[in-house]
Design an enzyme around this catalytic site. Structure first.
Site, mmCIF file in Angstrom:
data_model
loop_
_atom_site.group_PDB
_atom_site.id
_atom_site.type_symbol
_atom_site.label_atom_id
_atom_site.label_comp_id
_atom_site.label_asym_id
_atom_site.label_seq_id
_atom_site.Cartn_x
_atom_site.Cartn_y
_atom_site.Cartn_z
ATOM 1 N N ARG A 197 43.498 29.538 45.021
ATOM 2 C CA ARG A 197 42.421 30.487 44.686
ATOM 3 C C ARG A 197 41.228 29.669 44.229
ATOM 4 O O ARG A 197 41.333 28.901 43.268
ATOM 5 C CB ARG A 197 42.861 31.454 43.585
ATOM 6 C CG ARG A 197 41.687 32.194 42.945
ATOM 7 C CD ARG A 197 42.107 33.303 42.005
ATOM 8 N NE ARG A 197 42.694 34.417 42.718
ATOM 9 C CZ ARG A 197 42.830 35.651 42.220
ATOM 10 N NH1 ARG A 197 42.412 35.915 40.999
ATOM 11 N NH2 ARG A 197 43.395 36.604 42.927
ATOM 12 N N HIS A 245 40.456 37.832 50.801
ATOM 13 C CA HIS A 245 41.608 38.014 49.905
ATOM 14 C C HIS A 245 42.756 38.608 50.735
ATOM 15 O O HIS A 245 43.165 39.746 50.519
ATOM 16 C CB HIS A 245 41.204 38.933 48.747
ATOM 17 C CG HIS A 245 42.122 38.888 47.573
ATOM 18 N ND1 HIS A 245 43.214 38.026 47.487
ATOM 19 C CD2 HIS A 245 42.129 39.609 46.412
ATOM 20 C CE1 HIS A 245 43.824 38.229 46.333
ATOM 21 N NE2 HIS A 245 43.190 39.178 45.670
ATOM 22 N N GLN A 298 46.014 40.322 49.184
ATOM 23 C CA GLN A 298 45.764 41.640 48.600
ATOM 24 C C GLN A 298 45.907 42.727 49.659
ATOM 25 O O GLN A 298 46.545 43.761 49.449
ATOM 26 C CB GLN A 298 44.343 41.669 48.007
ATOM 27 C CG GLN A 298 43.938 43.018 47.449
ATOM 28 C CD GLN A 298 44.762 43.405 46.232
ATOM 29 O OE1 GLN A 298 44.858 42.633 45.286
ATOM 30 N NE2 GLN A 298 45.369 44.593 46.240
ATOM 31 N N ASP A 327 36.225 48.235 44.618
ATOM 32 C CA ASP A 327 36.451 46.982 43.892
ATOM 33 C C ASP A 327 35.223 46.741 43.010
ATOM 34 O O ASP A 327 34.189 47.415 43.169
ATOM 35 C CB ASP A 327 36.664 45.830 44.896
ATOM 36 C CG ASP A 327 36.995 44.505 44.202
ATOM 37 O OD1 ASP A 327 37.446 44.528 43.041
ATOM 38 O OD2 ASP A 327 36.797 43.440 44.830
ATOM 39 N N CYS A 364 41.947 47.008 43.960
ATOM 40 C CA CYS A 364 42.786 45.801 43.894
ATOM 41 C C CYS A 364 43.056 45.388 42.458
ATOM 42 O O CYS A 364 44.018 44.675 42.195
ATOM 43 C CB CYS A 364 42.122 44.674 44.661
ATOM 44 S SG CYS A 364 40.506 44.237 44.001
ATOM 45 N N ARG A 392 52.006 43.688 45.574
ATOM 46 C CA ARG A 392 51.625 42.285 45.770
ATOM 47 C C ARG A 392 52.896 41.432 45.817
ATOM 48 O O ARG A 392 53.025 40.532 46.629
ATOM 49 C CB ARG A 392 50.727 41.805 44.608
ATOM 50 C CG ARG A 392 49.345 42.450 44.541
ATOM 51 C CD ARG A 392 48.489 42.098 45.735
ATOM 52 N NE ARG A 392 48.333 40.671 45.913
ATOM 53 C CZ ARG A 392 47.425 39.912 45.292
ATOM 54 N NH1 ARG A 392 46.552 40.455 44.489
ATOM 55 N NH2 ARG A 392 47.358 38.601 45.499
HETATM 56 N N1 NVA Z 1 36.277 40.930 44.327
HETATM 57 C C1 NVA Z 1 37.031 40.533 43.161
HETATM 58 C C2 NVA Z 1 38.493 40.654 43.420
HETATM 59 C C3 NVA Z 1 39.378 40.299 42.266
HETATM 60 C C4 NVA Z 1 40.812 40.383 42.569
HETATM 61 C C5 NVA Z 1 36.657 39.122 42.760
HETATM 62 O O1 NVA Z 1 36.553 38.265 43.636
HETATM 63 O O2 NVA Z 1 36.463 38.893 41.563
HETATM 64 N N1 CP Z 2 43.949 41.792 42.637
HETATM 65 C C1 CP Z 2 44.049 40.510 42.225
HETATM 66 O O1 CP Z 2 44.003 39.558 43.017
HETATM 67 O O2 CP Z 2 44.229 40.389 40.899
HETATM 68 P P1 CP Z 2 44.216 39.029 40.063
HETATM 69 O O3 CP Z 2 42.809 38.531 40.028
HETATM 70 O O4 CP Z 2 44.731 39.431 38.715
HETATM 71 O O5 CP Z 2 45.111 38.041 40.736
#
Ligand code: NVA
Ligand code: CP
Length: 325
Positions: free
Chosen positions: A123, A150, A153, A245, A285, A313
Site C-alpha cells: 500500500r 484499490h 476492495q 467513498d 469501503c 475483505r
Molecule cells: N479513497 C480512500 C480509500 C481508503 C480505503 C483513500 O485512498 O484514502
Molecule cells: N477499505 C480499506 O481499504 O480500509 P483500510 O484503509 O482500513 O485498509
C-alpha cells in the site's frame, strides 16, 4: 453466472485451488484479472467463507510480506488474518521501519524481499512504485491500495453484491463522490462483471481517463453500461447499489483543503436515496466521514451493508491469496 456454493466441498476445493493461470500473478489493478478469474475468486471466497471449509490450509509454510506506506485497518488486518487462517504467515512491514525510509530503492527492496517471502502486498501513494516493485520482484505482488487503484476492495465488494442481490450482471451501481482509487477500481470490476456503473463526481474530480477507456471496452464485451456524469441524481435514479467513498483520500489533505463545498451535492443522504430502487443497498469501503460523503442515518440505516462488505475483505483476499501464492 456464478455457481452457488455447493455442499460438495471436495470438488470446489480442488477446483478453486487449481487455477494455474492465477499462480504467480501480480494483481496491480483489476485489469490484471479476466472476468472469469474474478468470478473464480468470488466463488472461492464463497467457499472459504463457508464454515465447513475452515481448517483447509493451502498456504502452509507460505509467507506474505505486507509493505504499508499509509495507515490501514481493514487491509492490514484482513490480509494478516487471511494468511494465518490459510496456514501461512503475514509480516507487517511499515515503511517507516524499512530501509526504504532511508532511501533504499524499491527495485532493491523487491529483490531482497523475494529471497524471503512468497508474495508481497503493498500500500503506497504512487502507483508507479507498485509497478516497479512488481517488475523487480520474483514473487507475486498485490496492490493493497495506491492513489490510482484499490483492486482488493472491489473483489470484496463484488462478493458482497453477489451475496445480497444473488447476481451481478444487469444490476445498476451508482458511485457518488470523488473519482478516486475506489471509483477507478469499481469501474473495472463492474464493467467486467456486466454491472451497469454510473459514476457521478464534481467537475475536476472525475475518474482516471485511461481506466475509463479500459472500462468502456470491458463494458462493450460484457454488454453493460459505463456512464460518467456530474449529476448525482441522474446516477442514483433506479440504482440497485449506491456506493460512496471519502472526498479527501489519504495523502490529499493539503491539496484538498477547503474543498468540501465542491462536493456538497454528492452526499449520500436519505433524500438522494429516494431516487434509487426500493431495495437499494448502500456501500462504502470505509473508513467513512459521517456528515460529509454519507450521513450517519444512511450508514446506520437498513440498506447499509458496509460491515458485511468490510468482513468480505477477508474472504475475498483468502481466495485471491490461495490462488496466487
Ligand atoms: N479513497 C480512500 C480509500 C481508503 C480505503 C483513500 O485512498 O484514502
Ligand atoms: N477499505 C480499506 O481499504 O480500509 P483500510 O484503509 O482500513 O485498509
Amino acid at each position: 453466472m456464478l455457481a452457488k456454493t455447493t455442499s460438495d466441498k471436495g470438488l470446489l476445493e480442488v477446483e478453486f485451488l487449481q487455477i494455474p493461470d492465477l499462480k504467480g500473478k501480480d494483481v496491480l489493478t483489476l485489469n490484471d484479472l479476466t472476468a472469469s478469474q474474478i468470478k473464480h475468486i468470488i466463488r472461492g471466497a464463497l467457499y472459504l467463507k463457508n464454515k465447513k471449509s475452515r481448517g483447509i490450509k493451502p498456504l502452509k509454510g507460505k509467507v506474505l510480506g505486507m509493505i504499508f506506506n499509509k495507515p490501514s485497518t481493514r487491509t492490514r488486518v484482513s490480509f494478516e488474518v487471511a494468511m494465518w487462517q490459510l496456514g501461512g504467515y503475514g509480516i507487517f512491514l511499515n515503511t517507516n521501519d524499512l530501509q526504504i525510509k532511508r532511501g533504499e530503492p524499491i527495485k532493491d527492496t523487491a529483490r531482497v524481499l523475494s529471497g524471503y517471502v512468497d508474495g508481497i502486498v503493498i500500500r503506497t501513494h504512487d502507483h508507479k512504485e507498485v509497478e516497479e516493485l512488481a517488475h523487480y520482484a520474483e514473487v507475486p505482488v498485490i496492490n493493497g491500495l495506491t492513489n490510482l487503484a484499490h483492486p482488493c476492495q472491489i473483489l470484496a465488494d463484488l462478493l458482497t453484491i453477489y451475496e445480497v442481490k444473488g447476481k451481478l450482471a444487469g444490476l445498476k451501481l451508482a458511485y457518488v463522490g470523488d473519482g478516486n482509487n475506489v471509483a477507478n477500481s469499481l469501474l473495472l470490476g463492474c464493467s467486467k462483471m456486466g454491472i451497469n456503473i454510473w459514476v457521478s463526481s464534481p467537475k475536476g474530480h472525475e475518474v482516471d481517463d485511461e481506466i475509463l477507456s479500459l472500462a468502456q471496452k470491458a463494458a462493450l464485451e460484457n454488454e453493460s453500461q459505463v456512464v460518467v456524469t456530474n449529476d448525482a441524481a441522474e446516477a442514483v435514479k433506479g440504482a440497485d447499489v449506491v456506493y460512496t467513498d471519502v472526498w479527501v483520500s489519504m495523502g490529499e489533505e493539503e491539496e484538498k483543503k477547503g474543498i468540501l463545498e465542491v462536493f456538497k451535492a454528492y452526499q449520500v443522504n436519505s433524500q438522494l436515496l429516494k431516487l434509487a430502487a426500493d431495495d437499494v443497498v448502500v456501500m462504502h469501503c470505509l473508513p467513512a466521514h459521517r456528515g460529509e460523503e454519507i450521513t450517519d442515518e444512511v450508514i446506520e440505516g437498513k440498506g447499509s451493508i458496509v460491515f458485511q462488505q468490510a468482513e468480505n475483505r477477508l474472504h475475498a483476499q483468502k481466495a485471491l491469496l490461495a490462488m496466487v501464492l
